[in-house]
Structure formats: C-alpha cells, structure tokens
Design an enzyme around this catalytic site. Structure first.
Site, mmCIF file in Angstrom:
data_model
loop_
_atom_site.group_PDB
_atom_site.id
_atom_site.type_symbol
_atom_site.label_atom_id
_atom_site.label_comp_id
_atom_site.label_asym_id
_atom_site.label_seq_id
_atom_site.Cartn_x
_atom_site.Cartn_y
_atom_site.Cartn_z
ATOM 1 N N SER A 197 26.892 46.652 35.159
ATOM 2 C CA SER A 197 27.962 47.320 35.878
ATOM 3 C C SER A 197 29.364 46.916 35.453
ATOM 4 O O SER A 197 30.311 47.650 35.739
ATOM 5 C CB SER A 197 27.800 47.069 37.371
ATOM 6 O OG SER A 197 28.043 45.715 37.690
ATOM 7 N N LYS B 119 37.593 42.510 37.735
ATOM 8 C CA LYS B 119 36.651 43.570 38.108
ATOM 9 C C LYS B 119 36.970 44.044 39.525
ATOM 10 O O LYS B 119 37.224 43.219 40.408
ATOM 11 C CB LYS B 119 35.217 43.020 38.024
ATOM 12 C CG LYS B 119 34.116 44.066 38.279
ATOM 13 C CD LYS B 119 32.721 43.458 38.081
ATOM 14 C CE LYS B 119 31.614 44.483 38.267
ATOM 15 N NZ LYS B 119 30.260 43.921 38.058
ATOM 16 N N SER C 179 24.507 42.500 34.952
ATOM 17 C CA SER C 179 25.773 43.235 34.890
ATOM 18 C C SER C 179 26.904 42.538 34.149
ATOM 19 O O SER C 179 27.962 43.130 33.942
ATOM 20 C CB SER C 179 26.259 43.579 36.301
ATOM 21 O OG SER C 179 25.499 44.632 36.840
#
Lengths: 95, 493
Positions: free
Chosen positions: B159, B78, B183
């Site tokens: 997210s 990420k 998330s």
C-alpha cells in the site's frame, strides 16, 4: 461454506454498509471465490495448538489511575460533521 | 553545485552540517521536484510551507550549534499518519477533509528530530491493496516504465505506493511507510528502493489510522540501507500510548552497520520456491545467496512448512481486525456524513459507510464481519489464529539452524495498472513472500537486487529474528554493496 444473497445482505447490514441489489449480485461470487480459497486452512491439524494472542512477548502495563488528558472538548468536536452546543448531533433516535 | 534532489538522507544531513548548502536550499529543491511531478499522483497533500519552516528552523539551529539528528532533511509522510493541522485521509473518501488535532507518535518523533514535511503521500485506501489502485484520490503511477518502448503505466506497489514512487522519482529522499502484510517491502521491491518493517512493537501505532492492529507496523523507506537505519532510529521507541509498544531502548543501528557476515548463517526456505515464479527472480535469489556467501555468511537450507497457509490465514485475520477497527467510521465524530432525507441513525450509518468506503475496503469489512459472525468464528478466526501460531513456530524452529533468511520480496516485477485490479485473489497472491513475516511479527527488509529483462527492478527480502533489525540491515547493506544497483527511471513526468 459459501454465502448466498441473503447472507451477503445480512453481513452488509451487520457491518452497517448499505448495498444495492446489483452490488449484492456482484459480491456473492466475489466473496465465495475468496472464502473458497481460505477454506484450505481446514486442512491444517491444529488440535494441539493454542491460538496466537501476541506475536512478540509483551506484558500489559498498568499505569497510575489518574487523569492524563482532557479539557479538549472543542478539539474533539472539531472534525464532527455536525456539532451543536458542545455535543455531537445525530438524527432523532426516539420518537 | 550538486543537484540536491540526488542526495539521500545521510548525504543531506551530512552536507547540511558541513555547510555545503542551507536547509532552505534543500527544502526548496525538493518542494520544486514535488511540484513538478504531479503526473505521478504520489501526494494527496503537498506541504511546501511546512518543509520551508522546518528548514528555516534547521538553518537557525545550525547557526546556534543546536543541530538535531535530522536537521536539514525533508521527508514525505504516508497519509496514514495523523498530522496535526494537515488533512489525513488514509486515501479514503470517508476521511476526506479530516484534520487531526493531534500528531501521531512516529511523525512527531521525526519532526522533533528536525525533519521537515514535504507532504502527505498517497496509498491504497486504508492501506488495503498491493498496487495503489484503491486510493480515492486516484492511482499512483510508478516512475518506472518497461524498456520495451511501451509507455503503459505500472503499479508502484502497495500500500505504500506514493512513498515508493516519490523516492524512486527522487522527489523525496525518504519517507514513512506502514506494513501490515508487505506494504513497505513489496512497493520498495517494485520501485528499486529499500524499506524495512521493524519488529512488531518497535514503532508506536498511536496516531496511525488502524487497519489490522496485530499486524500494522510503521517503518522507513529510502534509497539505501543506511538511510533506512537513520530514519528507523528516529521513528522507533517506547510509547505508553500504544499498549503493544515495546519498552526497549532504540539501538544505534546506523553506527553499528557492518557488512561482515562472518559467523552468520543464512537460511534459504525451500517453500518459497513457488510454481510459476519467473526464472529471473529465481536467478536473482541465487545471486543474492552468492553475495551473502561472499560477505562471509554460511548458507543453510531450512523449511517453513506452513508457508502456504500464511496468505489464507492473513485474509481472515486482517479483514477481521479491519471490520472491527473500521467500525469507528460512523458519520458522527469525524469524516463524511451521508444523511438521506428522512433517514434514522441506522440508515445514516449505512449510507455514510456505503458512500465513504471503496470497493476493496467494503469487501474486506464484509469478509471480516462474516468470519467473526456467530457460528463461523471458530471455523475461520480461531483456526486462522492457530495457524498463525504454527507459522510463528516455523520461524522459531528455523532460528535453531540460522540467524536470518533470504527470499525474493515478491513473485513478480511491477505489473501494469489494471492488470490485477479485477481479480482480488490474484492481487492478494502478490504478498505471498511478505505475509508470513508479518504474521510472526518479525523484522524484514527489501533491498534492490537488479533489473529484469524489461528493465524493471527486483527486490530481495531479508528476514531476521525478533528485535534483530541490526543483522537484517547488515545483510541488506552487504547485498547493496555487491549489487551496485544504480538504475533509476528516466524522467518522463
């Protein structure tokens, strides 16, 4: 509690975010909508409750007071938008 | 030969060790899959050369008999984790071009364990969002589509939306996520994959771009529970550089996996039966209860009475911490600088931050600034932190009656891009089931349970006691075995 145009301008200034009149116009109802919703927390009786400080019990550690890092000036400055002679540079702050 | 991109983390690790294929073959297969999936916009930066270099090292290590836990396994990272020499943006304009001179602890541990990096995965800007629509680098498109014949682009969740989309599309076998209010779990549910947020403090936050420091926690996302356990073992661990890191040994979660839940009591919190929840989600929840009973668990009803206050408390605490954390973006030390003609230092700060932050990030900074400002601090922030104490206490009381909790992960299946992006509140409400756990710092995971009538995945959430990731993983595996979830999106990208 709700915010008006002047309050939004003030918090934007505190947060160091430039805003246009149109943006302030849009933000006032948007922020009031959110603030109106979080207002419901006031219903909760918290008179005998301590605010949360740590979710998982932990203790603050101390370490020996010795230098563990350093001598990386160039790496620190590597991503600076403007750096000169080993320093960050900013617009003039005193006349 | 098997299609290598159909293999998960454990299969890649084990197949590589047995000599079924080389690490270079595996890295090449995934590099090609990544290069062929641009339509998903799952990556901000692709790093095929780094994946190949790690693979070549793994091949050498195999020949030399010095294999590491993740040798031969390529993964996604990420773009919230600082990676030395590779642009790290948090999906923001203000960090565009930022090239860290250091490596985050979690990513460093994964590379030390032999994993290779396929690239940096897209996300909501500064991890603020539930649909991956706030990224400066464009929306991530879920590989899933409704089975109704319409080709509307769906949200991969957020997210960690680049992570979830990439795993569901099988262009990475597993990847890192971070979870502040859901998330990891919500995007996992939206895309039919698994993901675990460990106990707060298990994974070091050092080198992760900070959003809300008392909530932020890294965790793995992958196709199944075992793969999550493997990755988590190689992400967790004490780090003196994070003052909230827990100084505890990392359990061998994978080795201890067991689907025998005899003696475990599973709590069903009545407050999670919310109005307007689709009947299919309710039905899946009932099915999940039946699966855990079948695995030997006892089901008990529990109450978490302050649940409805979790979201409003979160939307005070998280923006407050964000407004403080994001004060560092000043146009001086790194990232964007916007210096209008004749501007002084203060003007430069304001112009830089106006140009560098997206709308949702600004919204949260302003809310945070407001609730922390003189005269409002006690009414908002202190009150929210007191409510947070009550929410954590709800869980403590529930643990007197049960060992874990089972709930749906999200109140809906994946929604279409644009359906909620004009209404911040509607977007926030999507985290209703994930936020309470975050406020209490507890471990929780989402596993796929089935499909809704439109053919979209639905997830079940398992919440455990602090530090009891093992029971969470075991219950996840018990559901996984019984759900037999094998659905995957048809390739259109």
């Amino acid at each position: 509690m709700s915010v008006d145009h002047a309050t939004v301008r003030k918090i934007a200034s505190l947060a160091r975010i430039a805003v246009t009149d149109e943006q302030v116009e849009a933000m006032v109802p948007e922020l009031n909508n959110i603030l109106g919703w979080i207002e419901q927390l006031g219903e909760v009786d918290t008179s005998a409750v301590q605010p949360m400080t740590a979710v998982i019990p932990n203790h603050l550690r101390l370490r020996d007071d010795v230098v563990t890092d350093g001598d990386v000036r160039d790496a620190v400055l590597k991503n600076a938008p403007q750096a000169e002679q080993g320093f960050f540079t900013v617009p003039k702050v005193i006349e | 030969m098997t299609n290598l991109t159909d293999l998960g983390i454990a299969e890649l690790r084990d197949g590589f060790r047995k000599g079924d294929f080389s690490a270079r073959d595996a890295a090449t297969a995934f590099n090609d899959a990544v290069a062929g999936a641009k339509a998903l916009n799952a990556f901000i930066v692709e790093t095929p050369d780094i994946a190949l270099a790690a693979a070549d090292q793994a091949d050498k290590d195999r020949a030399a008999g010095t294999l590491k836990p993740l040798s031969g396994v390529p993964i996604g990272m990420k773009d919230l984790f600082a990676t030395k020499g590779v642009q790290t943006t948090a999906a923001s304009h203000i960090l565009e071009g930022f090239t860290p001179q250091y490596e985050s602890t979690v990513s460093g541990k994964l590379w030390d364990a032999g994993a290779g990096m396929l690239g940096k995965l897209n996300l909501d800007q500064f991890a603020m969002g539930s649909s991956n629509e706030t990224s400066y680098f464009g929306n991530v498109i879920s590989p899933w589509r409704r089975n109704t014949g319409d080709t509307a682009a769906l949200a991969p969740g957020g997210s960690s939306g680049g992570t979830s989309a990439a795993i569901a599309a099988r262009i990475v076998p597993g990847a890192t996520g971070t979870d502040t209010g859901g998330s990891i779990r919500q995007p996992a549910a939206f895309t039919g994959i698994s993901g675990i947020k460990p106990t707060y403090g298990r994974c070091s936050r050092w080198g992760i771009v900070a959003f809300a420091s008392s909530l932020d926690q890294a965790g793995p996302m992958a196709r199944d529970v075992r793969d999550c356990a493997i990755l988590l073992e190689n992400m967790a661990g004490f780090d003196p550089k994070d003052s909230t890191s827990l100084d505890l040994p990392v359990p061998n979660w994978e080795a201890a996996l067991s689907t025998d839940l005899k003696g475990k009591r599973v709590g069903i919190p009545k407050e999670y039966r919310v109005d307007g929840m689709p009947a299919e989600i309710d039905a899946l929840w009932e099915q999940g209860i039946a699966w855990l009973k079948d695995a030997g668990a006892e089901i008990v009803d529990v109450s978490l009475p302050h649940t409805k206050y979790a979201l409003p408390a979160y939307y005070i605490i998280a923006p407050a911490e964000a407004s403080s954390n994001l004060a560092r973006y000043d146009g001086v030390r790194y990232g964007l600088r916007d210096l209008p003609d004749g501007a002084n230092l203060q003007d430069m700060y304001a112009a830089t931050r106006a140009a560098g932050f997206g709308d949702e990030v600004k919204r949260r900074i302003l809310i945070g600034t407001y609730v922390l400002s003189a005269g409002f601090y006690d009414a908002y922030y202190t009150q929210a932190q007191k409510v947070r104490t009550l929410i954590a206490r709800d869980f403590d009381l529930a643990w007197e009656k049960c060992d874990l909790l089972l709930t749906p992960t999200a109140p809906s299946a994946a929604f279409g891009l644009g359906e909620k992006s004009d209404d911040p509140l509607a977007m926030y409400l999507n985290d209703v089931f994930t936020v309470p756990t975050s406020l209490a710092g507890l471990p929780a995971m989402s596993v796929p349970g089935g499909l809704d009538a439109q053919g979209l995945p639905l997830g079940l959430q398992i919440i455990g006691k602090a530090l009891d990731e093992q029971t969470v993983l075991n219950a996840g595996l018990a559901i996984e075995e019984r759900a037999g979830f094998t659905a995957r999106p048809d390739k259109w990208w």
